[in-house]
Design a protein around this motif. Structure first.
Motif, PDB file in Angstrom:
ATOM      1  N   GLU A 137      12.895  -7.588   4.216  1.00 46.63           N
ATOM      2  CA  GLU A 137      11.978  -7.795   3.073  1.00 46.63           C
ATOM      3  C   GLU A 137      11.157  -9.270   2.439  1.00 46.63           C
ATOM      4  O   GLU A 137      10.145  -8.255   1.862  1.00 46.63           O
ATOM      5  N   ASP A 140       7.840  -7.037   3.570  1.00 48.74           N
ATOM      6  CA  ASP A 140       7.361  -5.815   2.477  1.00 48.74           C
ATOM      7  C   ASP A 140       6.862  -6.730   1.522  1.00 48.74           C
ATOM      8  O   ASP A 140       5.749  -5.941   1.529  1.00 48.74           O
ATOM      9  N   ARG A 143       3.313  -6.796   2.574  1.00 50.44           N
ATOM     10  CA  ARG A 143       2.561  -5.358   2.631  1.00 50.44           C
ATOM     11  C   ARG A 143       2.668  -4.603   3.981  1.00 50.44           C
ATOM     12  O   ARG A 143       1.692  -4.311   4.346  1.00 50.44           O
ATOM     13  N   ARG A 145       3.067  -2.258   6.574  1.00 52.49           N
ATOM     14  CA  ARG A 145       4.050  -0.876   5.970  1.00 52.49           C
ATOM     15  C   ARG A 145       4.458  -0.324   6.849  1.00 52.49           C
ATOM     16  O   ARG A 145       4.915   0.004   8.247  1.00 52.49           O
ATOM     17  N   ARG A 151      13.186   1.847   7.394  1.00 53.80           N
ATOM     18  CA  ARG A 151      13.291   0.806   6.670  1.00 53.80           C
ATOM     19  C   ARG A 151      15.359   0.488   7.046  1.00 53.80           C
ATOM     20  O   ARG A 151      16.066   0.140   7.945  1.00 53.80           O
TER      21      ARG A 151
END
Length: 162
Positions: A137, A140, A143, A145, A151
């Motif tokens: 998380e 994420d 950013r 990728r 995931r």
């Protein structure tokens, strides 16, 4: 134990999620190409909180000895190119790469490849992390990728899928 050579992005992301310390616990000494040192320095100069491999005792900085056809692959950055060259020069190396093209090239050359997510999985399996979901998380939010199916596959392998 194989030599472990890292590109820039795994070092960047592991540092940014507070897990750079798992590298020596899992692999011992990490070899960092000079181009990676320079890329990290550029990021620090731009204000990013990134590690300085010259100040980390378990990192060894090395330049590739020779050149090969890899520089002809123009879509690779300098760090990826030097990491691959170093891995190809080694008798037994494992290269840490996140870039898809660099990973494909490494695999076609018969190199052992792992990425940031693979390191998280290995760290959990080795007992260094209780969960990897919070770190995914955090990636994420940075950013990183990560396709939704990747995931979910990683979380499933970690025993953390919903």
């Amino acid at each position: 134990m194989p030599e472990v050579i890292s590109n820039t992005s795994p070092l960047q992301y592991l540092a940014q999620i507070g897990l750079l310390h798992i590298l020596p616990a899992m692999a011992g000494r990490i070899i960092v190409p000079q181009a990676v040192v320079e890329e990290l320095a550029q990021g620090r100069a731009a204000g990013l909180s990134l590690p300085d491999p010259t100040a980390i005792e378990w990192m060894t900085i090395r330049r590739p000895v020779g050149a090969s056809a890899l520089p002809l692959v123009t879509d690779l950055g300098p760090g990826e190119t030097e990491a691959l060259l170093l891995a190809l020069e080694s008798q037994d190396a494992r290269v840490i790469l996140d870039d898809a093209l660099a990973r494909r090239i490494a695999k076609t050359q018969g190199l052992q490849v792992i990425g940031t997510l693979g390191l998280l999985l290995e760290a959990k399996r080795a007992g260094h992390l209780p969960l990897i979901r919070p770190y995914i998380e955090h990636l994420d939010a940075l950013r990183f990728r990560l396709a939704p199916y990747t995931r979910e596959a990683v979380l499933k392998l970690a025993g953390e899928s919903m």
